[in-house]
Design a protein around this motif. Structure first.
Motif, PDB file in Angstrom:
ATOM      1  N   ASN A  86      55.480  -6.359  24.551  1.00 44.96           N
ATOM      2  CA  ASN A  86      55.404  -5.680  23.241  1.00 44.96           C
ATOM      3  C   ASN A  86      56.257  -6.613  22.299  1.00 44.96           C
ATOM      4  O   ASN A  86      57.374  -7.025  22.215  1.00 44.96           O
ATOM      5  CB  ASN A  86      55.966  -4.373  23.106  1.00 44.96           C
ATOM      6  CG  ASN A  86      55.296  -3.311  22.266  1.00 44.96           C
ATOM      7  OD1 ASN A  86      54.703  -4.056  21.384  1.00 44.96           O
ATOM      8  ND2 ASN A  86      55.527  -2.083  22.422  1.00 44.96           N
ATOM      9  N   THR A  87      55.772  -6.461  20.976  1.00 48.15           N
ATOM     10  CA  THR A  87      56.622  -6.895  19.896  1.00 48.15           C
ATOM     11  C   THR A  87      56.748  -5.962  18.708  1.00 48.15           C
ATOM     12  O   THR A  87      56.023  -5.043  18.526  1.00 48.15           O
ATOM     13  CB  THR A  87      55.877  -8.401  19.209  1.00 48.15           C
ATOM     14  OG1 THR A  87      54.653  -7.808  18.623  1.00 48.15           O
ATOM     15  CG2 THR A  87      55.835  -9.312  20.251  1.00 48.15           C
ATOM     16  N   TYR A  88      57.852  -6.150  17.882  1.00 49.53           N
ATOM     17  CA  TYR A  88      58.229  -5.297  17.093  1.00 49.53           C
ATOM     18  C   TYR A  88      58.548  -5.890  15.519  1.00 49.53           C
ATOM     19  O   TYR A  88      59.158  -6.874  15.570  1.00 49.53           O
ATOM     20  CB  TYR A  88      59.635  -4.472  17.189  1.00 49.53           C
ATOM     21  CG  TYR A  88      59.262  -3.703  18.358  1.00 49.53           C
ATOM     22  CD1 TYR A  88      59.121  -2.296  18.364  1.00 49.53           C
ATOM     23  CD2 TYR A  88      59.822  -4.164  19.871  1.00 49.53           C
ATOM     24  CE1 TYR A  88      59.032  -1.294  19.423  1.00 49.53           C
ATOM     25  CE2 TYR A  88      59.499  -3.223  20.836  1.00 49.53           C
ATOM     26  CZ  TYR A  88      59.129  -1.864  20.678  1.00 49.53           C
ATOM     27  OH  TYR A  88      59.352  -1.240  21.917  1.00 49.53           O
ATOM     28  N   GLN A 113      50.535  -9.612  13.635  1.00 44.14           N
ATOM     29  CA  GLN A 113      51.370  -9.689  14.721  1.00 44.14           C
ATOM     30  C   GLN A 113      50.523  -9.730  16.050  1.00 44.14           C
ATOM     31  O   GLN A 113      49.625  -9.137  16.156  1.00 44.14           O
ATOM     32  CB  GLN A 113      51.768  -8.152  14.366  1.00 44.14           C
ATOM     33  CG  GLN A 113      52.827  -7.827  15.698  1.00 44.14           C
ATOM     34  CD  GLN A 113      53.724  -6.279  15.271  1.00 44.14           C
ATOM     35  OE1 GLN A 113      53.409  -5.732  14.055  1.00 44.14           O
ATOM     36  NE2 GLN A 113      54.310  -6.099  16.095  1.00 44.14           N
ATOM     37  N   LYS A 116      53.608 -10.816  22.856  1.00 42.36           N
ATOM     38  CA  LYS A 116      54.567 -11.674  23.061  1.00 42.36           C
ATOM     39  C   LYS A 116      53.949 -12.538  24.116  1.00 42.36           C
ATOM     40  O   LYS A 116      53.362 -12.090  25.009  1.00 42.36           O
ATOM     41  CB  LYS A 116      55.741 -11.128  23.604  1.00 42.36           C
ATOM     42  CG  LYS A 116      56.850 -12.203  23.987  1.00 42.36           C
ATOM     43  CD  LYS A 116      58.082 -11.544  24.560  1.00 42.36           C
ATOM     44  CE  LYS A 116      58.698 -10.288  23.808  1.00 42.36           C
ATOM     45  NZ  LYS A 116      59.570  -9.772  24.515  1.00 42.36           N
TER      46      LYS A 116
END
Length: 244
Positions: A86-88, A113, A116
């Motif tokens: 997961n990416t933020y 976005q 990962k």
């Protein structure tokens, strides 16, 4: 005269003095580097303190499971994968826009976005702990790195459609107190260790690893089909080209 002859062997040559001076500099750099690492660990272990009045600071966007995936029997399995890739992304507005130049004028477009990508080191990292079933959902790829001037290997999730983006307010609920003396020492050490010559010594003496020319030479030869045909069997050759 006899006393002079006895003392003469104890005199150090210019080369010896230069070597001793270089070692003293390296010892000083290593000492400061170890101190910097210790201070970084101290800063990391400073506990977070909850705020009496939490406040919002922009928005955060991240991936969550799709509704149909949540209702499936593999919810926990894909939730475990998402926790690792997961990416933020943070933004002051809910739109997550960025400026882009088009036809001589600047416009706003949505910021892209992605999930990962797992590097070759992270792929075998026991902290991530990829299971054999989870590895089946990743594809091995190569991409040329212009900075390192070589191809970097990474692993990409093959079913990104299982996740969707979710936007939520970014709430600040905790803060970490700052120690002025600690921050001052960290800044001084960081300013010293980031110097061009000092950073070069750190890369060579602390991070450096032996890499003889023979290893690069053999690697280039293995990439050649002609050389591979002589050192590999038919089965090994098939496995080699299957991984490419």
């Amino acid at each position: 005269m006899e006393n002079y002859n006895l003392l003469f062997p104890r005199l150090r040559s210019a080369r010896s003095r230069k070597r001793a001076g270089r070692k003293d500099v390296e010892k000083q750099i290593r000492k400061k580097y170890n101190r910097s690492e210790k201070l970084w660990d101290i800063r990391r272990k400073i506990p977070w303190i909850p705020l009496e009045n939490p406040y919002q600071r922009g928005f955060v966007r991240f991936f969550v499971l799709r509704d149909d995936v949540k209702r499936s029997k593999d919810t926990d399995f894909f939730e475990g994968i998402l926790n690792k890739i997961n990416t933020y992304m943070y933004s002051e507005s809910r739109q997550f826009l960025k400026k882009k130049k088009k036809s001589g004028r600047r416009i706003y477009v949505e910021r892209e976005q992605k999930l990962k990508r797992i590097s070759s080191l992270g792929w075998n990292d026991p902290k991530l702990g990829f299971t054999q079933r989870e590895r089946q959902y990743f594809l091995k790829k190569e991409e040329y790195n212009p900075f390192r001037k070589r191809n970097d290997i990474y692993y990409e999730f093959i079913e990104p459609w299982r996740f969707i983006l979710r936007v939520r307010p970014n709430m600040i609920t905790h803060y970490k107190p700052l120690d002025s003396e600690l921050e001052k020492e960290c800044d001084e050490l960081g300013s010293y260790l980031r110097q061009y010559k000092v950073a070069g010594i750190i890369r060579k003496k602390i991070y450096g690893r032996p890499k003889p020319w023979k290893a690069d030479y053999e690697t280039d030869l293995i990439k050649s089909r002609k050389y591979t045909a002589y050192i590999m069997s038919a089965t090994e050759l098939a496995d080699y080209f299957e991984d490419l």
